[in-house]
Design a protein around this motif. Structure first.
Motif, PDB file in Angstrom:
ATOM      1  N   VAL A 342       0.964  -1.147  -0.542  1.00  0.00           N
ATOM      2  CA  VAL A 342       0.213  -0.210   0.356  1.00  0.00           C
ATOM      3  C   VAL A 342       0.819   1.554  -0.027  1.00  0.00           C
ATOM      4  CG1 VAL A 342      -1.987   0.967   0.877  1.00  0.00           C
ATOM      5  CG2 VAL A 342      -1.814  -1.312   1.415  1.00  0.00           C
ATOM      6  N   TYR A 420      -2.134   0.050  -4.839  1.00  0.00           N
ATOM      7  CA  TYR A 420      -3.073  -1.225  -3.997  1.00  0.00           C
ATOM      8  C   TYR A 420      -1.603  -2.063  -5.650  1.00  0.00           C
ATOM      9  CZ  TYR A 420      -6.315   1.715  -1.763  1.00  0.00           C
ATOM     10  OH  TYR A 420      -7.219   3.144  -0.736  1.00  0.00           O
ATOM     11  N   SER A 449      -8.404  -3.514  -2.011  1.00  0.00           N
ATOM     12  CA  SER A 449      -8.723  -2.216  -2.801  1.00  0.00           C
ATOM     13  C   SER A 449     -10.134  -1.468  -1.886  1.00  0.00           C
ATOM     14  CB  SER A 449      -9.676  -1.634  -3.693  1.00  0.00           C
ATOM     15  OG  SER A 449     -10.787  -3.223  -4.255  1.00  0.00           O
TER      16      SER A 449
END
Length: 936
Positions: A342, A420, A449
């Protein structure tokens, strides 16, 4: 009095600073190369974050992307040659034994069948191109020569095949009519060298130094053209120079001093003729990079107030800088719960986040494609093997515009953006490859997500910090604490920077958490991180010390949970190793030689003079027993005991009686990577003795196999003992043939001191002989070798010598010379060189050994405290065998207090200096003692 007051004042200052000291690696400029970048990892997905301003690079790996495929590794029928090899060694005919073993005893190679005719046909094709044809080819490009680690470092990563190089030199008028020598150093692997179109030499092999005679008739006045065809079948290739003081890439008169020569023009060029040779037979597979995530930003002015960092407390990477008065911040982490990377970009003004995100990969077979309005995918296929992978990249932006094509994701004018990244392969286990990587990557993406960065970060910290926060260390502060990490490394002195070793140890713990988690593969030679299609030593699992060293800090530094992937590998290798034991030794049980890979190859590899080493499986039972010793988890021991039992069974079948001494010996084998194929190396016998002892102890704990326990005890007594040689040294071999001037990086015969327990202070003569041996080897070494020496000096109780080795471990690798010098790179990665992570783990473990030892059946507090650590220190969360957690404080070189928590309720003997105390503990209770070991 004045000195005492100053010491007290320094202690107060140190305590105040320690309370605020962050565990952070930080730098004032972006990474220039891979070993400057900062690692993130969740045990399965890893990334190196460069922190660039105009372009950010995240080079990423997925732990199951390797070359190779499920296949047989053991050579059927090899065992029929075992008696002959043993007989030759007994007769002192080492060369003959090695030749016979090389021909008939090594494991099977992938692509071995039918390779030679394919190679011959390919060579005929590429050698048909003449020097004039090569010169006339289109596509010549500039390149810097030499390329010390192969042409891969010059932008030709993964290239196997034929490449032409060209340069020139000016012939001095005074040399007219003279024969010259052209010195090119070493070349990987085969070359055909021309001067002015005439072939003047050809050779093959990385170890050969190319010095070719240039006949006067082939030379001309002025400029002379040098053209070199380099043929490389596998791994790295190119003009790599030579490790000597003599100049290379020079021409000089025959017989003259090379230093008087003229240098070849630095303006080298190359042309790739053919990059598709037949796949070379390989013994084992190589760990592969997956790809790069690149973020391109519009050109702007140079940043101000730049800082990039890795926060070890949060496993979080940050990059911060200012441009045109706008403050930009990027932060990233690898989420274990979500199997994703992330990455967030922010600015302190709205609408200032704009960039293009795209994939790149060194794999020739790769493609990118649009998945949906927010997602881009990368698909790769390894060249040599069956594995393929898919990575998904998704971007969520606040305000602004997101556009996705088959090539990139473009973000314009966003207030904030979060990326992501997920990745997966078709690997299922070492025998099956039927998974769907696209479905896996998509599933991981669905999980992550839509979740905010802050929510995912909190979840990440709830997962990570209970592991990391089990341990803390404070060795005091110094004037260099506030420097960037690369400057601290360059200036490191234990007196000026007492906290750098503490940061280094905690970094080792961070790296283990990042590269070894339940459900993933174990940490390999580079942990989880690798940027090259041809990593050094395949970035495999080297089992004659390196894999084991990776897990030395796990139990003692509170990371027992990180050992699960290691035990997974051990169980799979044990299954594969049964076949190797039968085919190569006609023995029961299981055997593992000095390397394994994703497909759990266990047969001997590479060359017979070092690849036939039989105690890899035996050594890998040690962490099984250690895990039980530290955790007292009886169910774990019951589950893993068959691994120990089967490793012992192999040696019950394998050991033979030496006709000269009457002892049981291990033959054929070697003292790892030193001295060739031999009978009866000391290390083998130390490991086997320990295996028999711990297997018997495990059986006793479980109340099983009484007959086997007696058999193991009897056989252990018959094993060749440790011996003291003519120089007062511990003998490395059965014969007394050690060279006191030998400084080989392996100190294999000292295994019985550390990590083993075969030699201890109950055998003082052997301890003194081991000290003599280590002294003779010297204090230099590659990274992992230094780490081993650090642990050994700690076991010997010599804290100052151990600290001297630690200082070498923390020396800057970029300023080192030669292949036998370790140190660290700017990101604190260990240098073999090149990068190997085992030195990081071994160094972290060695510091623990300096503060606490429990291998001898009692808790030995501060057994090797160096003088420069004596002012003040505190450590919390050290683990000891028997199921104990230890917190300690010391001041002015003396223990001031200790807390011992008993997790298993076992008797606990504590020693400090000449003081002893025995506690009859209860589970869960903590016992507090003062510096005199008196209960509080």
């Amino acid at each position: 009095m004045r000195q005492t007051a100053l010491l007290f004042l320094a202690l107060l200052i140190s305590l105040a600073a320690a309370a605020q000291q962050p565990l952070t690696l930080w730098y004032s400029k972006p990474a220039e190369k891979w070993t400057d970048a900062l690692p993130l990892g969740n045990g399965r997905l890893g990334a190196m974050v460069f922190g660039g301003v105009g372009q950010e690079r995240l080079q990423f790996n997925e732990t199951t992307l390797w070359t190779g495929r499920p296949r047989p590794y053991a050579r059927p029928g090899a065992a029929q040659y075992l008696p002959q090899i043993r007989q030759l060694l007994a007769q002192g005919k080492q060369a003959e034994a090695e030749a016979l073993a090389a021909a008939h005893f090594m494991g099977l190679r992938d692509h071995e069948d039918g390779y030679e005719p394919l190679k011959a046909a390919w060579l005929q094709k590429i050698k048909a191109v003449s020097a004039p044809q090569a010169l006339a080819a289109n596509g010549w490009q500039p390149i810097s020569i030499p390329t010390p680690n192969g042409w891969e470092v010059a932008g030709l990563d993964g290239l196997d095949g034929a490449v032409w190089f060209r340069a020139s030199f000016e012939l001095p008028a005074a040399w007219a009519g003279k024969d010259l020598t052209l010195s090119l150093g070493r070349i990987r692997d085969q070359d055909r060298t021309y001067v002015n179109g005439q072939l003047i030499g050809s050779d093959e092999g990385i170890s050969k130094k190319r010095r070719y005679q240039l006949p006067a008739a082939a030379l001309k006045a002025g400029r002379n053209e040098v053209l070199i065809q380099v043929i490389n079948y596998y791994d790295k290739g190119g003009l790599i120079g030579v490790k000597e003081l003599q100049p290379v890439f020079v021409a000089y008169p025959e017989g003259a001093d090379p230093a008087t020569g003229v240098a070849l023009s630095p303006a080298w060029q190359y042309w790739v003729q053919d990059r598709e040779p037949p796949l070379t037979p390989t013994y084992q597979a190589a760990y592969q990079p997956f790809g790069d995530l690149l973020l391109d930003f519009a050109p702007v002015e140079q940043p101000a107030s730049y800082r990039r960092e890795l926060d070890l407390r949060q496993a979080l990477s940050r990059t911060q800088y200012q441009q045109n008065g706008v403050a930009f911040t990027r932060a990233s982490f690898a989420s274990y719960p979500r199997n994703a990377l992330v990455y967030r970009l922010q600015a302190n003004e709205k609408g200032r986040i704009s960039f293009k995100a795209r994939f790149d990969s060194p794999h020739q077979q790769r493609r990118t494609y649009r998945v949906d309005d927010h997602t881009l995918a990368l698909a790769v296929q390894v060249r040599d093997g069956v594995l393929r992978g898919v990575s998904y990249l998704r971007v969520e932006a606040k305000k602004g515009k997101v556009t996705v094509t088959d090539q990139q994701i473009q973000v314009d004018g966003a207030d904030e953006a979060t990326l992501y990244l997920t990745a997966a392969t078709n690997f299922e286990d070492y025998q099956h490859v039927g998974a769907d990587p696209e479905k896996r990557a998509a599933a991981f993406m669905r999980s992550v997500s839509g979740q905010s960065f802050d929510k995912l970060l909190k979840e990440h910290l709830r997962d990570y910090q209970p592991l990391f926060n089990t341990y803390s260390i404070d060795l005091g502060q110094g004037p260099h604490d506030k420097l960037p990490t690369d400057e601290r490394i360059r200036a490191f002195d234990p007196l000026a920077d007492a906290s750098l070793p503490a940061l280094y140890q905690q970094y080792g713990r961070y790296l283990l958490i990042a590269s070894s988690r339940q459900g993933g593969q174990p940490a390999n030679l580079q942990g989880l991180w690798n940027e090259s299609l041809t990593p050094s030593w395949g970035s495999k699992y080297t089992t004659n010390i390196n894999l084991q060293m990776n897990y030395w800090p796990a139990e003692v530094l509170g990371l027992s949970a990180c050992t699960a992937p290691l035990f997974g590998l051990i169980n799979e290798a044990a299954e594969a190793g049964k076949i190797t034991a039968k085919e190569h030794y006609n023995a029961g049980g299981w055997v593992l030689h000095h390397n394994t890979d994703l497909w759990r190859g266990t047969a001997p590899i590479n060359a017979s003079n070092h690849g036939i080493w039989v105690t890899g499986a035996a050594w890998l039972t040690q962490p099984v027993w250690e895990h039980y010793q530290f955790t007292r988890d009886k169910e774990f021991l019951r589950r893993e005991y068959p691994i120990m039992k089967q490793a012992s069974q192999f040696f019950l079948d394998f050991l033979i009686k030496d006709e000269r001494t009457g002892w049981l010996i291990s033959t054929p084998s070697n003292s790892p990577e030193h001295g060739g194929l031999v009978a009866g190396p000391t290390m083998d016998h130390q490991i086997i003795r320990e295996l028999f002892r711990t297997t018997s102890a495990a059986a006793q704990v479980l109340g099983v196999d009484a007959d086997l326990r007696q058999q193991l005890t009897d056989k252990a007594r018959q094993l060749a003992p440790n011996q003291v040689g003519q120089y007062g040294q511990l003998q490395e071999w059965l014969e007394d043939k050690d060279d006191p001037r030998d400084n080989h990086r392996h100190v294999s015969h000292l295994w019985g001191v550390f990590p083993g327990t075969d030699i201890n202070w109950q055998t003082p003569d052997l301890m003194q002989a081991a000290i003599r041996s280590l002294d003779q080897r010297g204090d230099e070494g590659t990274g992992w070798s230094l780490a081993w020496k650090l642990n050994l000096w700690a076991r010997f109780g010599n804290g100052d010598r151990a600290l001297g080795i630690l200082k070498k471990l923390l020396s800057p690798a970029e300023t080192g010379t030669g292949s036998e010098r370790g140190g660290v790179y700017r990101n604190l990665f260990d240098a073999h060189p090149p990068f190997q992570i085992d030195g990081n783990f071994g160094g972290a473990a060695g510091m623990a050994e300096m503060m606490l030892q429990s291998h001898a059946g009692y808790l030995h507090l501060l057994p090797a405290l160096p003088g420069t650590w004596s002012l003040f220190g505190e450590v919390r969360g050290l683990r000891a065998r028997g199921g104990f957690v230890v917190n300690m404080r010391w001041q002015a070189g003396k223990l001031t207090g200790v807390e011992i928590k008993s997790e298993a309720g076992r008797p606990c003997e504590v020693r400090y200096g000449d003081k002893k105390l025995t506690l009859n503990t209860k589970p869960g209770k903590t016992y507090k003692l003062n510096g005199e070991l008196q209960p509080l």
